[in-house]
Design a protein around this motif. Structure first.
Motif, PDB file in Angstrom:
ATOM      1  N   ASP A  49      34.502  60.016  68.404  1.00 46.09           N
ATOM      2  CA  ASP A  49      33.984  59.181  69.502  1.00 46.09           C
ATOM      3  C   ASP A  49      32.460  59.136  69.472  1.00 46.09           C
ATOM      4  N   ASP A  50      31.835  60.263  69.180  1.00 44.90           N
ATOM      5  CA  ASP A  50      30.373  60.305  69.091  1.00 44.90           C
ATOM      6  C   ASP A  50      29.877  59.533  67.867  1.00 44.90           C
ATOM      7  N   ILE A  51      30.622  59.621  66.774  1.00 41.67           N
ATOM      8  CA  ILE A  51      30.264  58.873  65.568  1.00 41.67           C
ATOM      9  C   ILE A  51      30.345  57.378  65.846  1.00 41.67           C
ATOM     10  N   LEU A  52      31.414  56.959  66.526  1.00 44.64           N
ATOM     11  CA  LEU A  52      31.565  55.547  66.889  1.00 44.64           C
ATOM     12  C   LEU A  52      30.392  55.085  67.746  1.00 44.64           C
ATOM     13  N   GLN A  53      30.013  55.889  68.718  1.00 49.00           N
ATOM     14  CA  GLN A  53      28.876  55.537  69.568  1.00 49.00           C
ATOM     15  C   GLN A  53      27.588  55.430  68.743  1.00 49.00           C
ATOM     16  N   ALA A  54      27.396  56.358  67.830  1.00 49.92           N
ATOM     17  CA  ALA A  54      26.185  56.367  67.009  1.00 49.92           C
ATOM     18  C   ALA A  54      26.085  55.146  66.107  1.00 49.92           C
TER      19      ALA A  54
ATOM     20  N   SER B  24      27.547  52.206  66.509  1.00 46.29           N
ATOM     21  CA  SER B  24      27.670  50.899  67.162  1.00 46.29           C
ATOM     22  C   SER B  24      26.650  50.661  68.270  1.00 46.29           C
ATOM     23  N   ASP B  25      25.918  51.690  68.682  1.00 46.07           N
ATOM     24  CA  ASP B  25      24.952  51.551  69.781  1.00 46.07           C
ATOM     25  C   ASP B  25      23.599  52.069  69.333  1.00 46.07           C
ATOM     26  N   LYS B  26      22.637  51.146  69.180  1.00 48.61           N
ATOM     27  CA  LYS B  26      21.323  51.567  68.680  1.00 48.61           C
ATOM     28  C   LYS B  26      20.481  52.292  69.724  1.00 48.61           C
ATOM     29  N   GLN B  27      20.927  52.290  70.964  1.00 48.39           N
ATOM     30  CA  GLN B  27      20.156  52.943  72.026  1.00 48.39           C
ATOM     31  C   GLN B  27      20.409  54.443  72.116  1.00 48.39           C
ATOM     32  N   THR B  28      21.568  54.908  71.629  1.00 52.64           N
ATOM     33  CA  THR B  28      21.899  56.324  71.777  1.00 52.64           C
ATOM     34  C   THR B  28      22.329  56.927  70.450  1.00 52.64           C
TER      35      THR B  28
ATOM     36  N   LEU C 278      24.068  57.809  59.576  1.00 51.30           N
ATOM     37  CA  LEU C 278      22.791  57.099  59.708  1.00 51.30           C
ATOM     38  C   LEU C 278      22.784  55.799  58.901  1.00 51.30           C
ATOM     39  N   ALA C 279      23.405  55.809  57.720  1.00 49.72           N
ATOM     40  CA  ALA C 279      23.476  54.581  56.918  1.00 49.72           C
ATOM     41  C   ALA C 279      24.307  53.515  57.640  1.00 49.72           C
ATOM     42  N   LEU C 280      25.456  53.930  58.187  1.00 53.92           N
ATOM     43  CA  LEU C 280      26.282  52.987  58.950  1.00 53.92           C
ATOM     44  C   LEU C 280      25.571  52.514  60.204  1.00 53.92           C
ATOM     45  N   ARG C 281      24.855  53.411  60.844  1.00 55.92           N
ATOM     46  CA  ARG C 281      24.105  53.054  62.055  1.00 55.92           C
ATOM     47  C   ARG C 281      23.078  51.961  61.750  1.00 55.92           C
ATOM     48  N   GLY C 282      22.350  52.121  60.661  1.00 60.43           N
ATOM     49  CA  GLY C 282      21.373  51.103  60.281  1.00 60.43           C
ATOM     50  C   GLY C 282      22.030  49.778  59.963  1.00 60.43           C
TER      51      GLY C 282
ATOM     52  N   GLY D 285      21.806  48.747  63.642  1.00 58.98           N
ATOM     53  CA  GLY D 285      20.455  48.282  63.327  1.00 58.98           C
ATOM     54  C   GLY D 285      20.386  46.804  62.995  1.00 58.98           C
ATOM     55  N   ASP D 286      21.493  46.115  63.093  1.00 63.33           N
ATOM     56  CA  ASP D 286      21.584  44.663  62.940  1.00 63.33           C
ATOM     57  C   ASP D 286      21.351  44.131  61.529  1.00 63.33           C
ATOM     58  N   VAL D 287      21.450  44.984  60.514  1.00 59.18           N
ATOM     59  CA  VAL D 287      21.344  44.490  59.135  1.00 59.18           C
ATOM     60  C   VAL D 287      22.514  43.555  58.839  1.00 59.18           C
TER      61      VAL D 287
END
Length: 126
Positions: free
Chosen positions: A38-43, A45-49, A66-70, A74-76
Motif C-alpha cells: 500500500d505504501d509502495i502504491l502511494q509512493a 502514484s502520488d508525487k506529493q508523498t 523511485l524509478a517507478l515514482r519518476g 513524476g509525469d514522464v
C-alpha cells in the motif's frame, strides 16, 4: 492534446500503478504481496508523498520504487503519451541508433538533437 485525453490520463496513471503492484513484471516480482504494498502504491502514484516506511526497504528495492515514482508520479509517462508519433517524435531512419528523437514537424527530425530526459527517449522508443 485534447482535454479528453488529459482527463483519461488522470485515471490511467493510478490504474497502471495498481496493475504493477497487483501483477508486477518478473523484475519487480518482489512487490507482489509485499507487506508495504500500500505504501509502495502511494509512493509510485502520488508525487506529493513518500511514506517513510519505505526507508526500510533494501537499496535495490528503493531504487525500483523511485524509478517507478519518476515514471508514473513524476509525469514522464504522461508527457510521453501526449506526444504524437511522427509529429513530435520518431526514429530517424538513416541513423545507427534506433532511439526516438524529437521532430520539428511531421516526418522531419530535428537535426543533431535528442531528448534531454533519457526516460522519455526510452519510453518513446518502445
Amino acid at each position: 492534446e485534447g482535454s479528453h485525453l488529459v482527463d483519461m490520463l488522470d485515471d490511467l496513471i493510478p490504474m497502471i500503478a495498481r496493475a504493477i503492484i497487483n501483477d508486477p513484471p518478473h523484475e519487480l516480482s518482489w512487490m507482489y504481496g509485499h507487506v508495504l504494498s500500500d505504501d509502495i502504491l502511494q509512493a509510485i502514484s502520488d508525487k506529493q508523498t513518500f511514506p517513510s516506511s519505505l526507508q526500510s526497504l533494501p537499496k535495490n528495492y528503493q531504487d525500483d520504487v523511485l524509478a517507478l515514482r519518476g515514471f508514473l508520479a513524476g509525469d514522464v509517462l504522461r508527457h510521453c503519451l501526449l506526444k504524437r508519433h511522427r509529429v513530435h517524435y520518431g526514429v530517424a531512419r538513416p541513423g545507427k541508433k534506433r532511439l526516438a528523437i524529437p521532430f520539428r514537424f511531421a516526418d522531419t527530425p530535428a537535426e543533431r538533437s535528442e531528448f534531454a530526459h533519457p526516460d522519455c527517449a526510452m519510453a518513446l522508443s518502445i
